[in-house]
Design a protein around this motif. Sequence first.
Motif, PDB file in Angstrom:
ATOM      1  N   SER A 135       0.779  -1.128  -0.018  1.00  0.00           N
ATOM      2  CA  SER A 135       0.065  -0.207  -0.105  1.00  0.00           C
ATOM      3  C   SER A 135       0.987   1.353  -0.112  1.00  0.00           C
ATOM      4  O   SER A 135       0.565   2.304  -0.844  1.00  0.00           O
ATOM      5  N   ASP A 141      -2.979   4.562  -2.588  1.00  0.00           N
ATOM      6  CA  ASP A 141      -3.551   4.903  -1.403  1.00  0.00           C
ATOM      7  C   ASP A 141      -3.102   6.249  -0.831  1.00  0.00           C
ATOM      8  O   ASP A 141      -4.080   7.055  -0.237  1.00  0.00           O
ATOM      9  N   GLU A 228      -7.392 -10.530   2.946  1.00  0.00           N
ATOM     10  CA  GLU A 228      -8.609 -11.508   2.183  1.00  0.00           C
ATOM     11  C   GLU A 228      -8.096 -12.782   2.099  1.00  0.00           C
ATOM     12  O   GLU A 228      -8.016 -13.224   0.812  1.00  0.00           O
ATOM     13  N   THR A 267     -17.487   2.055   2.410  1.00  0.00           N
ATOM     14  CA  THR A 267     -17.128   1.080   1.437  1.00  0.00           C
ATOM     15  C   THR A 267     -15.976   1.636   0.495  1.00  0.00           C
ATOM     16  O   THR A 267     -15.156   1.066  -0.399  1.00  0.00           O
ATOM     17  N   TRP A 270     -12.667   1.735   2.110  1.00  0.00           N
ATOM     18  CA  TRP A 270     -12.179   0.267   2.349  1.00  0.00           C
ATOM     19  C   TRP A 270     -10.830  -0.508   1.615  1.00  0.00           C
ATOM     20  O   TRP A 270      -9.819  -0.593   2.329  1.00  0.00           O
ATOM     21  N   PRO A 271     -10.672  -0.156   0.258  1.00  0.00           N
ATOM     22  CA  PRO A 271      -9.621  -0.566  -0.310  1.00  0.00           C
ATOM     23  C   PRO A 271      -8.428   0.179  -0.049  1.00  0.00           C
ATOM     24  O   PRO A 271      -7.128  -0.198  -0.279  1.00  0.00           O
ATOM     25  N   HIS A 272      -8.258   1.327   0.525  1.00  0.00           N
ATOM     26  CA  HIS A 272      -7.240   2.261   0.864  1.00  0.00           C
ATOM     27  C   HIS A 272      -6.816   2.083   2.462  1.00  0.00           C
ATOM     28  O   HIS A 272      -6.024   2.759   2.776  1.00  0.00           O
TER      29      HIS A 272
END
Length: 427
Positions: A135, A141, A228, A267, A270-272
């Motif tokens: 990341s 990010d 995950e 939402t 969340w990926p960051h």
Amino acid sequence: QQATDELLTRHEILRTAFDLTTYSQPLQLVHATAELPVSVRAADDGECENEQRTTPFDTAVPPLIRINALIEGEHDWQLVFTHAHPILEGWSYHALLTELLELYRGFRDGDDEAVEPTAGGGSRFADYIAAERKSVAAGVDQAYWQRIVGDHATLAVPAGWGDESVAAGTAHRFPIELRDLNERLRALAGSARVSMKSVLLAAHLKVMSQLTDETAFHTGLVCDTRPELPGADRVYGMHLNTVPFPFEAGRATTWRELVTQVFEQETELWPHRRYPLPAIQRDAGSGRLLDVYFNYQDFSKVDGEEVDELGDIDEVPTEFPLMVATRGSYIVLTADGRSVSPVNAERIAAMYRLVLEAMATDPDGDARTTLLPAGERESVLERWNTADTETPAGCVPELFTAQAARVPNATAVTSGDTSLTYAELDH
């Protein structure tokens, strides 16, 4: 002792320690072995608890946990489990306690099935470290959080709400019980197709919006950063990162719309979430980035009735003036006394209860209304809003005419490239 030995064999995190200076960068090292003698002694009216509180860990030597068993009677004993926070977050802590008790009973009863290790799916805490490093290196990010911080003001606790006379590190806890509201709040979550976390986070943001005049602000949100991967939920460690959660007050007209707004924002971010807070802080430059954080905790899936919801003792000092966390059927406010006095922390706690009652009672009610504890509205409108002044009040046209007479050539209004003086505007 058997149960403890098995735990140390199973979990790498219990054999880790920190080396901050030997290598080119700080490292968390996994040791091949670690020993932890379990202390068993008679109950001592808090002596063991005080001993644990005042005995620091050597963070260079594993394991960073201690286990004591206090014998209280022929059939009763109490477990005193102490750990250094850098190796375990809440889920890992509760899951580990549950596993320790299950192993103890399995060895005690000769139940081979109970002490058989479960398949972990090959996941390791190292996978999380790798994800965090990825990341930081990617740049995507970093750009996301720079935009969030740039577009939203830092939420600060109200100035003057603390008590400078108390000792540094003095904290106050205020639990807000939700048992009578839980069913209706969960119904709201279900009908809005969001999580219970979104409902409670929305309530938190609503309360915070009543403590600031900023409409676009950010406040800390503690995020789970587990990879995950299969079996990752069974890997113990510090899988947490706190990030600035952006919020725009007044956008939602109903409570249902508010929880949906919050869910959609989470939402998006969340990926960051693995970009570390220290990096976000460095990118933002000087000044505190976060004063307040919200931490949603639900450990019911791992500990059932094994661990008391409010029975543990958190002696971990932090730099946050106000911390808000869910604990079972409670929201718990922890306030640093020098920033938020007990009286003011109690005022904030009362606002949480009022907001949650309103959400539970009428999900389609007005989410833009201001919900203040009894007596607060009167203080704002009457006691703090006295009209006494030595200068007689005047109407706007009269005040403008007087100003135009005093400074006729001063700029009164500007629009684009056009400006008018007071004399021109008066004309």
